[in-house]
Design a protein around this motif. Structure first.
Motif, PDB file in Angstrom:
ATOM      1  N   ALA A   1       0.837  -1.203   0.000  1.00 39.12           N
ATOM      2  CA  ALA A   1       0.000   0.000   0.000  1.00 39.12           C
ATOM      3  C   ALA A   1       0.872   1.255   0.000  1.00 39.12           C
ATOM      4  CB  ALA A   1      -0.937  -0.008   1.202  1.00 39.12           C
ATOM      5  N   ASP A   2       1.964   1.236   0.749  1.00 42.26           N
ATOM      6  CA  ASP A   2       2.892   2.370   0.756  1.00 42.26           C
ATOM      7  C   ASP A   2       3.471   2.588  -0.649  1.00 42.26           C
ATOM      8  OD1 ASP A   2       2.465   2.626   3.498  1.00 42.26           O
ATOM      9  OD2 ASP A   2       4.371   1.663   4.047  1.00 42.26           O
ATOM     10  N   HIS A   3       3.792   1.500  -1.348  1.00 45.57           N
ATOM     11  CA  HIS A   3       4.298   1.574  -2.725  1.00 45.57           C
ATOM     12  C   HIS A   3       3.272   2.268  -3.627  1.00 45.57           C
ATOM     13  CE1 HIS A   3       5.560   0.237  -6.730  1.00 45.57           C
ATOM     14  NE2 HIS A   3       4.403  -0.394  -6.857  1.00 45.57           N
ATOM     15  N   LEU A   4       1.994   1.868  -3.507  1.00 43.46           N
ATOM     16  CA  LEU A   4       0.958   2.493  -4.334  1.00 43.46           C
ATOM     17  C   LEU A   4       0.822   3.976  -4.024  1.00 43.46           C
ATOM     18  CD1 LEU A   4      -1.975  -0.079  -4.529  1.00 43.46           C
ATOM     19  CD2 LEU A   4      -0.079   0.256  -6.101  1.00 43.46           C
TER      20      LEU A   4
ATOM     21  N   GLU B   1      -5.042  -8.448  -7.022  1.00 44.77           N
ATOM     22  CA  GLU B   1      -4.690  -9.471  -6.038  1.00 44.77           C
ATOM     23  C   GLU B   1      -3.183  -9.556  -5.869  1.00 44.77           C
ATOM     24  OE1 GLU B   1      -5.324 -12.784  -3.341  1.00 44.77           O
ATOM     25  OE2 GLU B   1      -6.448 -11.012  -3.956  1.00 44.77           O
ATOM     26  N   GLY B   2      -2.718  -9.348  -4.663  1.00 45.19           N
ATOM     27  CA  GLY B   2      -1.306  -9.521  -4.365  1.00 45.19           C
ATOM     28  C   GLY B   2      -0.443  -8.338  -4.743  1.00 45.19           C
ATOM     29  N   HIS B   3       0.831  -8.626  -4.934  1.00 44.38           N
ATOM     30  CA  HIS B   3       1.864  -7.605  -5.060  1.00 44.38           C
ATOM     31  C   HIS B   3       2.027  -7.081  -6.491  1.00 44.38           C
ATOM     32  CE1 HIS B   3       3.204  -8.036  -0.897  1.00 44.38           C
ATOM     33  NE2 HIS B   3       2.760  -9.278  -1.038  1.00 44.38           N
ATOM     34  N   VAL B   4       0.943  -6.600  -7.065  1.00 46.00           N
ATOM     35  CA  VAL B   4       0.952  -6.043  -8.416  1.00 46.00           C
ATOM     36  C   VAL B   4       1.631  -4.670  -8.376  1.00 46.00           C
ATOM     37  CG1 VAL B   4      -0.480  -5.240 -10.337  1.00 46.00           C
ATOM     38  CG2 VAL B   4      -1.178  -7.261  -9.011  1.00 46.00           C
ATOM     39  N   PRO B   5       2.643  -4.448  -9.215  1.00 47.00           N
ATOM     40  CA  PRO B   5       3.297  -3.139  -9.236  1.00 47.00           C
ATOM     41  C   PRO B   5       2.343  -2.017  -9.661  1.00 47.00           C
ATOM     42  CG  PRO B   5       4.686  -4.783 -10.303  1.00 47.00           C
ATOM     43  CD  PRO B   5       3.328  -5.416 -10.078  1.00 47.00           C
TER      44      PRO B   5
ATOM     45  N   GLY C   1      -9.436  -8.449 -13.497  1.00 46.87           N
ATOM     46  CA  GLY C   1      -8.408  -7.821 -12.688  1.00 46.87           C
ATOM     47  C   GLY C   1      -7.036  -8.367 -12.975  1.00 46.87           C
ATOM     48  N   LEU C   2      -6.097  -7.980 -12.091  1.00 47.46           N
ATOM     49  CA  LEU C   2      -4.714  -8.422 -12.183  1.00 47.46           C
ATOM     50  C   LEU C   2      -4.326  -9.161 -10.910  1.00 47.46           C
ATOM     51  CD1 LEU C   2      -3.000  -5.177 -13.553  1.00 47.46           C
ATOM     52  CD2 LEU C   2      -3.811  -7.163 -14.859  1.00 47.46           C
ATOM     53  N   SER C   3      -3.421 -10.116 -11.065  1.00 47.66           N
ATOM     54  CA  SER C   3      -2.957 -10.882  -9.917  1.00 47.66           C
ATOM     55  C   SER C   3      -1.473 -11.188 -10.034  1.00 47.66           C
ATOM     56  CB  SER C   3      -3.731 -12.199  -9.823  1.00 47.66           C
ATOM     57  OG  SER C   3      -3.174 -13.031  -8.824  1.00 47.66           O
ATOM     58  N   VAL C   4      -0.794 -11.132  -8.908  1.00 47.77           N
ATOM     59  CA  VAL C   4       0.539 -11.709  -8.764  1.00 47.77           C
ATOM     60  C   VAL C   4       0.357 -12.817  -7.728  1.00 47.77           C
ATOM     61  CG1 VAL C   4       2.911 -11.357  -7.969  1.00 47.77           C
ATOM     62  CG2 VAL C   4       1.794  -9.616  -9.364  1.00 47.77           C
ATOM     63  N   PRO C   5       0.168 -14.063  -8.203  1.00 46.24           N
ATOM     64  CA  PRO C   5      -0.046 -15.175  -7.267  1.00 46.24           C
ATOM     65  C   PRO C   5       1.152 -15.375  -6.336  1.00 46.24           C
ATOM     66  CG  PRO C   5      -0.642 -15.808  -9.501  1.00 46.24           C
ATOM     67  CD  PRO C   5       0.089 -14.492  -9.585  1.00 46.24           C
TER      68      PRO C   5
END
Length: 149
Positions: free
Chosen positions: A43-46, A88-92, A108-112
């Motif tokens: 969340a900080d990255h976003l 979902e997850g750590h999507v840049p 949507g987008l996901s980084v499993p």
């Protein structure tokens, strides 16, 4: 009577007018387990990339994932929604910006999983990973982007 604009107000107005285009991005609604630190780092990255993130902490993540149509193969630790898409997850952040700019026909987008080196998972180790685009009616995700190290 003459109206005057105080310097502080004028400065704030100029800052708003000079704001980059991404400053008007929709809010990211993120759901996370209250004990997960990497979710907060993501969340900080976003936020550093211009998104506003509303963080919701809950121990009941499974129902949220099911409601959003996520399969176990797509799952990661946190689930977010932005402008009708599921993240979902750590999507840049760059991929989310691209998603919102291009508006592809995906749910949507996901980084499993939780790959090292993805946003929020900066551990000093770097895994290769893919950002997947997925559809609710088709369980075969498509590669949206790839990160190799």
């Amino acid at each position: 009577m003459k109206k005057t604009v105080r310097p502080l107000v004028a400065g704030a107005l100029l800052a708003l007018l000079a704001a980059p285009a991404w400053a008007e991005r929709p809010v990211v609604e993120m759901y996370q387990d209250p004990n997960c630190g990497c979710c907060g780092d993501w969340a900080d990255h976003l936020e550093a990339e211009g998104f506003a993130v509303e963080r919701h902490k809950t121990r009941e993540m499974r129902p949220i994932k099911l409601e959003q149509g996520l399969t176990p193969a797509l799952a990661s630790c946190h689930t977010a929604m932005v402008d009708g898409y599921v993240i979902e997850g750590h999507v840049p952040a760059a991929d989310i910006h691209r998603l919102l700019d291009e508006r592809p026909d995906v749910a949507g987008l996901s980084v499993p999983g939780m790959p090292h080196g993805s946003p929020g998972m900066e551990t000093g180790r770097y895994d290769d990973y893919r950002v997947l685009g997925w559809h609710r009616d088709d369980r075969t995700p498509e590669i949206f982007s790839e990160y190799t190290h």
